[in-house]
Design a protein around this motif. Structure first.
Motif, PDB file in Angstrom:
ATOM      1  N   GLU A 244       3.318  38.770  41.224  1.00  0.00           N
ATOM      2  CA  GLU A 244       3.927  40.012  40.760  1.00  0.00           C
ATOM      3  C   GLU A 244       3.492  40.349  39.344  1.00  0.00           C
ATOM      4  O   GLU A 244       3.267  41.525  39.014  1.00  0.00           O
ATOM      5  CB  GLU A 244       5.449  39.885  40.848  1.00  0.00           C
ATOM      6  CG  GLU A 244       5.967  39.762  42.286  1.00  0.00           C
ATOM      7  CD  GLU A 244       7.428  39.400  42.351  1.00  0.00           C
ATOM      8  OE1 GLU A 244       8.039  39.198  41.270  1.00  0.00           O
ATOM      9  OE2 GLU A 244       7.972  39.310  43.468  1.00  0.00           O
ATOM     10  N   ALA A 247       0.040  41.824  39.434  1.00  0.00           N
ATOM     11  CA  ALA A 247       0.091  43.204  39.926  1.00  0.00           C
ATOM     12  C   ALA A 247       0.503  44.158  38.808  1.00  0.00           C
ATOM     13  O   ALA A 247      -0.058  45.258  38.678  1.00  0.00           O
ATOM     14  CB  ALA A 247       1.052  43.303  41.102  1.00  0.00           C
ATOM     15  N   ARG A 248       1.474  43.744  37.968  1.00  0.00           N
ATOM     16  CA  ARG A 248       1.899  44.597  36.849  1.00  0.00           C
ATOM     17  C   ARG A 248       0.776  44.761  35.830  1.00  0.00           C
ATOM     18  O   ARG A 248       0.545  45.866  35.320  1.00  0.00           O
ATOM     19  CB  ARG A 248       3.135  44.001  36.181  1.00  0.00           C
ATOM     20  CG  ARG A 248       4.408  44.111  37.003  1.00  0.00           C
ATOM     21  CD  ARG A 248       5.636  43.805  36.166  1.00  0.00           C
ATOM     22  NE  ARG A 248       5.595  42.448  35.624  1.00  0.00           N
ATOM     23  CZ  ARG A 248       6.114  41.386  36.239  1.00  0.00           C
ATOM     24  NH1 ARG A 248       6.677  41.525  37.431  1.00  0.00           N
ATOM     25  NH2 ARG A 248       6.057  40.199  35.681  1.00  0.00           N
ATOM     26  N   GLN A 250      -2.401  44.576  36.409  1.00  0.00           N
ATOM     27  CA  GLN A 250      -3.435  45.435  36.993  1.00  0.00           C
ATOM     28  C   GLN A 250      -3.034  46.903  36.902  1.00  0.00           C
ATOM     29  O   GLN A 250      -3.878  47.771  36.624  1.00  0.00           O
ATOM     30  CB  GLN A 250      -3.670  45.049  38.452  1.00  0.00           C
ATOM     31  CG  GLN A 250      -4.807  45.821  39.109  1.00  0.00           C
ATOM     32  CD  GLN A 250      -5.179  45.252  40.464  1.00  0.00           C
ATOM     33  OE1 GLN A 250      -4.526  44.333  40.960  1.00  0.00           O
ATOM     34  NE2 GLN A 250      -6.233  45.759  41.054  1.00  0.00           N
ATOM     35  N   GLU A 251      -1.758  47.193  37.106  1.00  0.00           N
ATOM     36  CA  GLU A 251      -1.298  48.581  37.078  1.00  0.00           C
ATOM     37  C   GLU A 251      -1.182  49.129  35.656  1.00  0.00           C
ATOM     38  O   GLU A 251      -1.293  50.337  35.453  1.00  0.00           O
ATOM     39  CB  GLU A 251       0.069  48.676  37.769  1.00  0.00           C
ATOM     40  CG  GLU A 251       0.018  48.405  39.265  1.00  0.00           C
ATOM     41  CD  GLU A 251       1.395  48.344  39.877  1.00  0.00           C
ATOM     42  OE1 GLU A 251       2.386  48.487  39.106  1.00  0.00           O
ATOM     43  OE2 GLU A 251       1.501  48.156  41.104  1.00  0.00           O
ATOM     44  N   GLU A 252      -0.990  48.267  34.674  1.00  0.00           N
ATOM     45  CA  GLU A 252      -0.745  48.737  33.314  1.00  0.00           C
ATOM     46  C   GLU A 252      -1.941  48.441  32.391  1.00  0.00           C
ATOM     47  O   GLU A 252      -2.773  49.313  32.138  1.00  0.00           O
ATOM     48  CB  GLU A 252       0.545  48.103  32.782  1.00  0.00           C
ATOM     49  CG  GLU A 252       1.770  48.518  33.604  1.00  0.00           C
ATOM     50  CD  GLU A 252       3.031  47.788  33.191  1.00  0.00           C
ATOM     51  OE1 GLU A 252       3.012  47.086  32.144  1.00  0.00           O
ATOM     52  OE2 GLU A 252       4.054  47.909  33.904  1.00  0.00           O
ATOM     53  N   TYR A 254      -4.762  46.586  32.643  1.00  0.00           N
ATOM     54  CA  TYR A 254      -6.101  46.720  33.202  1.00  0.00           C
ATOM     55  C   TYR A 254      -6.430  48.183  33.479  1.00  0.00           C
ATOM     56  O   TYR A 254      -7.530  48.658  33.151  1.00  0.00           O
ATOM     57  CB  TYR A 254      -6.217  45.907  34.489  1.00  0.00           C
ATOM     58  CG  TYR A 254      -7.524  46.096  35.215  1.00  0.00           C
ATOM     59  CD1 TYR A 254      -8.703  45.529  34.741  1.00  0.00           C
ATOM     60  CD2 TYR A 254      -7.588  46.851  36.388  1.00  0.00           C
ATOM     61  CE1 TYR A 254      -9.909  45.698  35.415  1.00  0.00           C
ATOM     62  CE2 TYR A 254      -8.791  47.032  37.067  1.00  0.00           C
ATOM     63  CZ  TYR A 254      -9.941  46.454  36.574  1.00  0.00           C
ATOM     64  OH  TYR A 254     -11.135  46.642  37.240  1.00  0.00           O
ATOM     65  N   ALA A 255      -5.496  48.918  34.069  1.00  0.00           N
ATOM     66  CA  ALA A 255      -5.732  50.334  34.354  1.00  0.00           C
ATOM     67  C   ALA A 255      -5.967  51.118  33.068  1.00  0.00           C
ATOM     68  O   ALA A 255      -6.815  52.026  33.024  1.00  0.00           O
ATOM     69  CB  ALA A 255      -4.553  50.911  35.126  1.00  0.00           C
TER      70      ALA A 255
END
Length: 266
Positions: A244, A247-248, A250-252, A254-255
């Motif tokens: 998890e 995933a956070r 990657q969404e924040e 890293y993006a």
């Protein structure tokens, strides 16, 4: 019979004695002539393929293959250094099947694995042990896959920064990303270790704990203990938390780095 090949069953004696039988299921087969297109041997439990062997011994005449009764082990990273073993568990007592395919023909034969008659536990107990060890094996594979995702994210980010000319703003974002990724990775594996001795000075990761759990839970023909199950659930929770967290990230972070690299450009 499900004897353990490392159980120290051989009595030491100077008297003449015959060789022990191979440690596993002996599968004999005969070819009148050597197959021109090779052969494939498969071990199955129901419809599940346990092992596939391409080109087993295929000489004209009598041949044999010995299956060690083990399922495939965990899939680990090539550079992973951890304590314990990723070896797959012994097959539980039950009915299995072997298939030999060659020259357009497939021959099939069922066989039965029996528990060691000296132990007091039941077949159901050994099935419970097998099911538990498969769960631990799969969680170790999942842990390694999660680490591979962390490293892929780091590599992709470094490539983005490089293609964008290595601007200071991007380098700062890359450092901030690594400050999150490295602690996450270290909780899963000890990436600093190059040999087992390095684990004396560095903390072990979840990979070592899972591999050691597999080792201890498979040392005897017995179902898993309450302690085994409790430890496994704690490790499952850690892996889930790190999944998890990644995933956070990657969404924040890293993006955000990806967007920044595209805006700055090469």
């Amino acid at each position: 019979v499900r004897f353990r090949d490392r159980a120290g069953l051989v009595a030491r004696s100077t008297a003449p004695s015959a060789d022990n039988p191979p440690g596993g299921v002996v599968i004999p087969y005969h070819f009148e002539t050597r197959p021109t297109r090779g052969a494939t041997l498969r071990i199955l439990k129901g419809d599940e393929v346990i092992q596939t062997v391409s080109d087993p011994p295929s000489n004209a005449g009598a041949n044999h293959f010995v299956w060690n009764m083990r399922y495939p082990g965990a899939v680990v990273l090539p550079d992973a250094v951890f304590q314990g073993s990723a070896e797959g568990p012994l097959a539980a007592p039950g009915i299995y099947r072997v298939e030999l395919a060659t020259e357009g023909r497939t021959l099939s034969q069922s066989f039965q694995i029996l528990r060691d008659p000296r132990i007091d536990y039941t077949d159901a107990d050994l099935v419970a042990q097998f099911d538990f060890l498969i769960q631990v094996r799969d969680k170790l594979t999942e842990t390694m896959e999660l680490v591979a995702r962390v490293r892929d994210m780091r590599t992709e980010s470094e490539q983005l920064v490089s293609r964008a000319g290595g601007r200071q703003q991007l380098q700062d974002a890359m450092k901030a990303l690594n400050d999150l990724l490295y602690p996450l990775e270290e909780r899963l594996v000890q990436y600093r270790a190059r040999a087992n001795q390095d684990l004396i000075a560095q903390p072990t990761g979840v990979d070592s704990k899972l591999a050691r759990l597999m080792t201890f839970a498979s040392m005897a023909d017995a179902p898993p203990t309450d302690g085994d199950r409790e430890l496994f659930q704690r490790l499952v929770q850690i892996v889930q938390e790190r999944t998890e967290a990644l995933a956070r990230i990657q969404e924040e972070e890293y993006a955000a780095l990806v967007r920044m690299a595209r805006l700055i450009g090469p």
